[in-house]
Design a protein around this motif. Structure first.
Motif, PDB file in Angstrom:
ATOM      1  N   UNK A 112       3.484   0.906  -9.693  1.00  0.00           N
ATOM      2  CA  UNK A 112       3.805   1.314 -11.055  1.00  0.00           C
ATOM      3  C   UNK A 112       2.544   1.288 -11.925  1.00  0.00           C
ATOM      4  N   UNK A 113       2.343   2.304 -12.761  1.00  0.00           N
ATOM      5  CA  UNK A 113       1.135   2.394 -13.595  1.00  0.00           C
ATOM      6  C   UNK A 113       0.884   1.168 -14.464  1.00  0.00           C
ATOM      7  N   UNK A 114       1.941   0.500 -14.887  1.00  0.00           N
ATOM      8  CA  UNK A 114       1.770  -0.685 -15.737  1.00  0.00           C
ATOM      9  C   UNK A 114       0.988  -1.783 -15.035  1.00  0.00           C
ATOM     10  N   UNK A 115       1.006  -1.762 -13.697  1.00  0.00           N
ATOM     11  CA  UNK A 115       0.290  -2.790 -12.945  1.00  0.00           C
ATOM     12  C   UNK A 115      -1.208  -2.514 -12.854  1.00  0.00           C
ATOM     13  N   UNK A 116      -1.611  -1.314 -13.292  1.00  0.00           N
ATOM     14  CA  UNK A 116      -3.012  -0.927 -13.110  1.00  0.00           C
ATOM     15  C   UNK A 116      -3.658  -0.481 -14.415  1.00  0.00           C
ATOM     16  N   UNK A 117      -3.120  -0.971 -15.530  1.00  0.00           N
ATOM     17  CA  UNK A 117      -3.712  -0.663 -16.829  1.00  0.00           C
ATOM     18  C   UNK A 117      -5.144  -1.188 -16.887  1.00  0.00           C
ATOM     19  N   UNK A 118      -6.061  -0.303 -17.256  1.00  0.00           N
ATOM     20  CA  UNK A 118      -7.500  -0.650 -17.346  1.00  0.00           C
ATOM     21  C   UNK A 118      -8.070  -1.104 -16.008  1.00  0.00           C
ATOM     22  N   UNK A 119      -7.439  -0.684 -14.936  1.00  0.00           N
ATOM     23  CA  UNK A 119      -7.944  -1.039 -13.604  1.00  0.00           C
ATOM     24  C   UNK A 119      -8.681   0.145 -12.987  1.00  0.00           C
ATOM     25  N   UNK A 120      -9.764  -0.122 -12.251  1.00  0.00           N
ATOM     26  CA  UNK A 120     -10.473   0.978 -11.576  1.00  0.00           C
ATOM     27  C   UNK A 120      -9.628   1.631 -10.480  1.00  0.00           C
ATOM     28  N   UNK A 121      -8.532   0.985 -10.107  1.00  0.00           N
ATOM     29  CA  UNK A 121      -7.660   1.525  -9.071  1.00  0.00           C
ATOM     30  C   UNK A 121      -6.495   2.337  -9.646  1.00  0.00           C
ATOM     31  N   UNK A 122      -6.548   2.573 -10.956  1.00  0.00           N
ATOM     32  CA  UNK A 122      -5.436   3.266 -11.619  1.00  0.00           C
ATOM     33  C   UNK A 122      -5.191   4.644 -11.019  1.00  0.00           C
ATOM     34  N   UNK A 123      -6.269   5.392 -10.772  1.00  0.00           N
ATOM     35  CA  UNK A 123      -6.119   6.748 -10.222  1.00  0.00           C
ATOM     36  C   UNK A 123      -5.544   6.706  -8.812  1.00  0.00           C
ATOM     37  N   UNK A 124      -5.994   5.728  -8.025  1.00  0.00           N
ATOM     38  CA  UNK A 124      -5.494   5.590  -6.657  1.00  0.00           C
ATOM     39  C   UNK A 124      -4.002   5.254  -6.674  1.00  0.00           C
ATOM     40  N   UNK A 125      -3.623   4.343  -7.552  1.00  0.00           N
ATOM     41  CA  UNK A 125      -2.222   3.941  -7.662  1.00  0.00           C
ATOM     42  C   UNK A 125      -1.359   5.114  -8.116  1.00  0.00           C
ATOM     43  N   UNK A 126      -1.911   5.916  -9.025  1.00  0.00           N
ATOM     44  CA  UNK A 126      -1.160   7.077  -9.518  1.00  0.00           C
ATOM     45  C   UNK A 126      -0.899   8.076  -8.386  1.00  0.00           C
ATOM     46  N   UNK A 127      -1.911   8.324  -7.563  1.00  0.00           N
ATOM     47  CA  UNK A 127      -1.755   9.234  -6.418  1.00  0.00           C
ATOM     48  C   UNK A 127      -0.753   8.682  -5.405  1.00  0.00           C
ATOM     49  N   UNK A 128      -0.850   7.368  -5.184  1.00  0.00           N
ATOM     50  CA  UNK A 128       0.072   6.734  -4.240  1.00  0.00           C
ATOM     51  C   UNK A 128       1.506   6.807  -4.761  1.00  0.00           C
ATOM     52  N   UNK A 129       1.677   6.592  -6.050  1.00  0.00           N
ATOM     53  CA  UNK A 129       3.009   6.661  -6.646  1.00  0.00           C
ATOM     54  C   UNK A 129       3.577   8.069  -6.513  1.00  0.00           C
ATOM     55  N   UNK A 130       2.728   9.059  -6.691  1.00  0.00           N
ATOM     56  CA  UNK A 130       3.157  10.450  -6.550  1.00  0.00           C
ATOM     57  C   UNK A 130       3.600  10.731  -5.115  1.00  0.00           C
ATOM     58  N   UNK A 131       2.850  10.214  -4.165  1.00  0.00           N
ATOM     59  CA  UNK A 131       3.174  10.408  -2.751  1.00  0.00           C
ATOM     60  C   UNK A 131       4.504   9.741  -2.395  1.00  0.00           C
ATOM     61  N   UNK A 132       4.707   8.535  -2.932  1.00  0.00           N
ATOM     62  CA  UNK A 132       5.945   7.795  -2.676  1.00  0.00           C
ATOM     63  C   UNK A 132       7.144   8.550  -3.258  1.00  0.00           C
ATOM     64  N   UNK A 133       6.997   9.069  -4.468  1.00  0.00           N
ATOM     65  CA  UNK A 133       8.082   9.826  -5.099  1.00  0.00           C
ATOM     66  C   UNK A 133       8.424  11.080  -4.301  1.00  0.00           C
ATOM     67  N   UNK A 134       7.393  11.780  -3.851  1.00  0.00           N
ATOM     68  CA  UNK A 134       7.614  13.008  -3.086  1.00  0.00           C
ATOM     69  C   UNK A 134       8.295  12.708  -1.755  1.00  0.00           C
ATOM     70  N   UNK A 135       7.881  11.598  -1.122  1.00  0.00           N
ATOM     71  CA  UNK A 135       8.480  11.225   0.160  1.00  0.00           C
ATOM     72  C   UNK A 135       9.957  10.889  -0.026  1.00  0.00           C
ATOM     73  N   UNK A 136      10.267  10.143  -1.055  1.00  0.00           N
ATOM     74  CA  UNK A 136      11.658   9.754  -1.316  1.00  0.00           C
ATOM     75  C   UNK A 136      12.521  10.980  -1.609  1.00  0.00           C
ATOM     76  N   UNK A 137      11.989  11.890  -2.417  1.00  0.00           N
ATOM     77  CA  UNK A 137      12.725  13.119  -2.733  1.00  0.00           C
ATOM     78  C   UNK A 137      12.948  13.958  -1.476  1.00  0.00           C
ATOM     79  N   UNK A 138      11.925  14.026  -0.645  1.00  0.00           N
ATOM     80  CA  UNK A 138      12.032  14.836   0.570  1.00  0.00           C
ATOM     81  C   UNK A 138      13.085  14.278   1.521  1.00  0.00           C
ATOM     82  N   UNK A 139      13.098  12.961   1.686  1.00  0.00           N
ATOM     83  CA  UNK A 139      14.100  12.342   2.558  1.00  0.00           C
ATOM     84  C   UNK A 139      15.502  12.593   2.018  1.00  0.00           C
TER      85      UNK A 139
END
Length: 202
Positions: A31-58
């Motif tokens: 969740x983005x709230x866990x990565x506020x002001x974190x250098x990993x924010x972009x990575x987490x955002x991409x991962x969250x997008x991938x997780x959402x797409x996988x769940x929708x696809x299933x």
């Protein structure tokens, strides 16, 4: 996209509740709230997008697998693939992941190799272009369960294709073998019938 089940870390045989639980845990983790002001924010955002797409696809695949009524090309009631003990194999074949499908089928104990097992082995062989082998598997499935419309249609369509292939109606100059556009139609119908109401999601 990667295999959606692998993205969520669950088996294709997982229940809907297990899939939902895995999704919620990953959504909470990235969740983005866990990565506020974190250098990993972009990575987490991409991962969250991938997780959402996988769940929708299933969810989409499973909803399409629940379809009933005369939805298949053959006109008979479509097979409820989600009730199949080889549901994951059907999903792999649907996604053209033949190696994964065959791995599961080949690891099935001999005493559990029922009519559906032979049918799905036939589908794998057909996808690889081994039509004679596919025909043998389809016929075995039909003999084991002669009242199954899915297996009968596979046999009938394969026999129709073989009749055209060996009938000498048309010659393909590139292969020196008989061929006609009807064969392609039969092949397409066979794939649609055999995979029932499942649709390719990729």
């Amino acid at each position: 996209m990667n295999n959606p089940y692998e993205v969520l870390g669950v088996s294709p045989n997982a229940s809907d509740e297990e899939v939902k639980k895995a999704y919620r845990e990953l959504a909470k983790k990235y969740h983005p709230d866990n990565y506020t002001n974190s250098p990993l924010a972009d990575v987490a955002e991409e991962k969250m997008k991938e997780v959402n797409e996988a769940y929708d696809q299933i969810n989409n695949m499973r909803q399409k697998g629940k379809g009933t009524g005369s939805q298949s090309t053959g006109g008979y009631s479509s097979y409820n693939a989600q009730n199949s003990k080889f549901y994951s194999v059907r999903i792999y074949i649907q996604r053209n992941m033949i190696n994964e499908a065959e791995n599961i089928l080949n690891s099935t104990p001999q005493n559990e190799r029922d009519a559906e097992w032979h049918f799905l082995m036939g589908m794998c062989a057909y996808r690889r272009g081994f039509n004679e082998q596919a025909n043998t598997y389809f016929n075995t499935a039909c003999n084991m369960d002669p009242n199954n419309a899915e297996y009968r249609t596979a046999v009938n369509n394969m026999n129709t294709q073989r009749a055209y292939n060996y009938g000498g109606y048309t010659t393909n100059p590139n292969t020196n073998s008989t061929a006609c556009s009807v064969c392609d139609i039969c092949s397409a119908i066979m794939c649609a019938d055999c995979l029932c109401s499942c649709c390719r999601s990729c």
